[in-house]
Scaffold this motif. Sequence first.
Motif, PDB file in Angstrom:
ATOM      1  N   ARG A  17     -31.960 -15.235 -30.591  1.00  0.00           N
ATOM      2  CA  ARG A  17     -31.170 -14.968 -29.187  1.00  0.00           C
ATOM      3  C   ARG A  17     -31.868 -13.587 -28.580  1.00  0.00           C
ATOM      4  O   ARG A  17     -31.164 -13.012 -27.615  1.00  0.00           O
ATOM      5  CB  ARG A  17     -29.646 -14.472 -29.788  1.00  0.00           C
ATOM      6  N   ASN A  20     -31.799 -13.789 -25.085  1.00  0.00           N
ATOM      7  CA  ASN A  20     -30.447 -13.577 -24.465  1.00  0.00           C
ATOM      8  C   ASN A  20     -30.449 -12.072 -24.188  1.00  0.00           C
ATOM      9  O   ASN A  20     -29.593 -11.525 -23.128  1.00  0.00           O
ATOM     10  CB  ASN A  20     -29.539 -14.038 -25.078  1.00  0.00           C
ATOM     11  N   GLU A  23     -32.287 -11.126 -21.410  1.00  0.00           N
ATOM     12  CA  GLU A  23     -31.489 -11.491 -19.862  1.00  0.00           C
ATOM     13  C   GLU A  23     -30.305 -10.807 -19.662  1.00  0.00           C
ATOM     14  O   GLU A  23     -29.763 -10.176 -18.738  1.00  0.00           O
ATOM     15  CB  GLU A  23     -31.494 -13.099 -19.972  1.00  0.00           C
ATOM     16  N   ASN A  24     -29.434 -10.770 -20.809  1.00  0.00           N
ATOM     17  CA  ASN A  24     -28.021 -10.252 -20.611  1.00  0.00           C
ATOM     18  C   ASN A  24     -27.806  -8.848 -20.227  1.00  0.00           C
ATOM     19  O   ASN A  24     -27.106  -8.565 -19.304  1.00  0.00           O
ATOM     20  CB  ASN A  24     -27.043 -10.699 -21.837  1.00  0.00           C
ATOM     21  N   SER A  82     -23.127  -9.661 -24.825  1.00  0.00           N
ATOM     22  CA  SER A  82     -22.513 -10.641 -24.056  1.00  0.00           C
ATOM     23  C   SER A  82     -21.388 -10.453 -23.377  1.00  0.00           C
ATOM     24  O   SER A  82     -21.104  -9.955 -22.300  1.00  0.00           O
ATOM     25  CB  SER A  82     -22.415 -12.171 -24.826  1.00  0.00           C
ATOM     26  N   THR A 146     -28.357 -22.341 -27.948  1.00  0.00           N
ATOM     27  CA  THR A 146     -29.183 -21.838 -26.715  1.00  0.00           C
ATOM     28  C   THR A 146     -28.949 -22.986 -25.801  1.00  0.00           C
ATOM     29  O   THR A 146     -28.699 -22.876 -24.751  1.00  0.00           O
ATOM     30  CB  THR A 146     -30.313 -21.228 -26.936  1.00  0.00           C
ATOM     31  N   GLY A 149     -25.574 -23.457 -24.456  1.00  0.00           N
ATOM     32  CA  GLY A 149     -25.009 -22.223 -23.903  1.00  0.00           C
ATOM     33  C   GLY A 149     -23.980 -21.688 -24.523  1.00  0.00           C
ATOM     34  O   GLY A 149     -23.039 -21.086 -23.813  1.00  0.00           O
ATOM     35  N   PRO A 151     -22.077 -18.713 -26.353  1.00  0.00           N
ATOM     36  CA  PRO A 151     -22.340 -17.259 -26.232  1.00  0.00           C
ATOM     37  C   PRO A 151     -22.911 -16.690 -27.426  1.00  0.00           C
ATOM     38  O   PRO A 151     -22.483 -17.268 -28.490  1.00  0.00           O
ATOM     39  CB  PRO A 151     -20.929 -16.667 -25.995  1.00  0.00           C
ATOM     40  N   MET A 152     -23.592 -15.409 -27.424  1.00  0.00           N
ATOM     41  CA  MET A 152     -24.134 -14.675 -28.512  1.00  0.00           C
ATOM     42  C   MET A 152     -22.928 -14.255 -29.536  1.00  0.00           C
ATOM     43  O   MET A 152     -23.196 -14.472 -30.919  1.00  0.00           O
ATOM     44  CB  MET A 152     -24.959 -13.623 -28.491  1.00  0.00           C
ATOM     45  N   HIS A 229     -36.970 -21.994 -22.107  1.00  0.00           N
ATOM     46  CA  HIS A 229     -36.467 -21.170 -23.112  1.00  0.00           C
ATOM     47  C   HIS A 229     -36.360 -21.630 -24.492  1.00  0.00           C
ATOM     48  O   HIS A 229     -36.970 -21.138 -25.301  1.00  0.00           O
ATOM     49  CB  HIS A 229     -35.256 -20.516 -22.775  1.00  0.00           C
ATOM     50  N   TRP A 230     -35.715 -22.881 -24.496  1.00  0.00           N
ATOM     51  CA  TRP A 230     -35.611 -23.591 -25.810  1.00  0.00           C
ATOM     52  C   TRP A 230     -37.086 -23.834 -26.187  1.00  0.00           C
ATOM     53  O   TRP A 230     -37.193 -23.983 -27.620  1.00  0.00           O
ATOM     54  CB  TRP A 230     -34.741 -24.918 -25.649  1.00  0.00           C
TER      55      TRP A 230
END
Length: 373
Positions: A17, A20, A23-24, A82, A146, A149, A151-152, A229-230
């Motif tokens: 993550r 993420n 990004e987040n 998140s 991921t 989608g 959430p963390m 990303h994946w």
Amino acid sequence: MTVFILNGALFASLVSRIPNLRENLSLSNRDLGFLLLFAAAGSLLALPSAGRLIQRFSAGAVVGAGAILCALGLSLAGFGASIGSSLPLAAGGLFCYGVGTGVWDVAMNVEGAEVERGLGRSVMPRFHAGWSVGSIGGAGVGVVMTWLGVPMTGHLAALGALVGVLVLRSIGDFLPATEQRAVTRAAGSAWLEPRTLAIGVMVLCFAVAEGSANDWLSLALIDGYDTAHWLGVAGFALFVTAMTVGRVAGPVVLDRFGRTRVLLISAVLAASGVLLLVFGGSPLVAGLGILTWGVGASLGFPVGMSAAAEDPARAAARVSVVSTIGYGAFLAGPPLLGSLGDRVGTLDALLVVALLMGPAALSVVAARPTYTV
């Protein structure tokens, strides 16, 4: 073996993550590196006391406490990155996780050395292979979470709670470490032993080789090869798979050829793999580089732990010292590579790993067995 597997699963879940987190929270590579520094700082602050905690409460008790702290830390970090959108919350969660995984790491290695001593043959790399198996599982779940989608917060909190329960059920089966005298003297004097410090330097270099892939390989593939990303996370999973293969085969190779020769070859392989990844220019060559890097990085840390824990009278103290030095890689690595990544690119910044395999190769002689029962 169970606690090694679960520790790896938690760690790889967090690593999966990291994109993420960037990004987040809208972070640059440099800022992300400093955020990851909180996890390393938590570990580094906790490690010097791990030996004394083990001597006072037992390895199993310290593993259990570490697992609880890890679960709490990951939940907080996931929430902060998140739902809460809070950098301080994410940093606090990573710090808590770092403290937990630091003491857990020392305690499980002390217990693993006790088992290895009783068996009279190399087995520590296979415990670390278990850690890598857990990492593969954690990375695999991370790829799916991921892609879906998820959430963390939900991902990391649920996994942390499950791992905490499983660890607490497992530590009851630990063997008691052999009682020794003069432990207090050993705890202090271990920092003055040239061999212990040299092992620490070797472990630090190999920890950079391992840790830089954990923190930056996914992002290096995403930024340097323009992958999805994946697919970047899948590249990390490939690295962990290569490490697992190296650690499963490691005991056979070590018992046949000896620590010094095997570790020297490992340093060469790790450096070669990084060079293939950075300069390969194609996904196929990059994949070969990841495999070579993973095999090369696989044995440095576990063999260093075995070498430090050879003498049961000083096992906890020496493992604590070597782990503290080794975790310095996780303290300095993220901000260093993050700053370099902003200047030269995330992929090219990984060349630091190849450079560090030079001092690693010079210090492997310190891991030569010196203690006999």
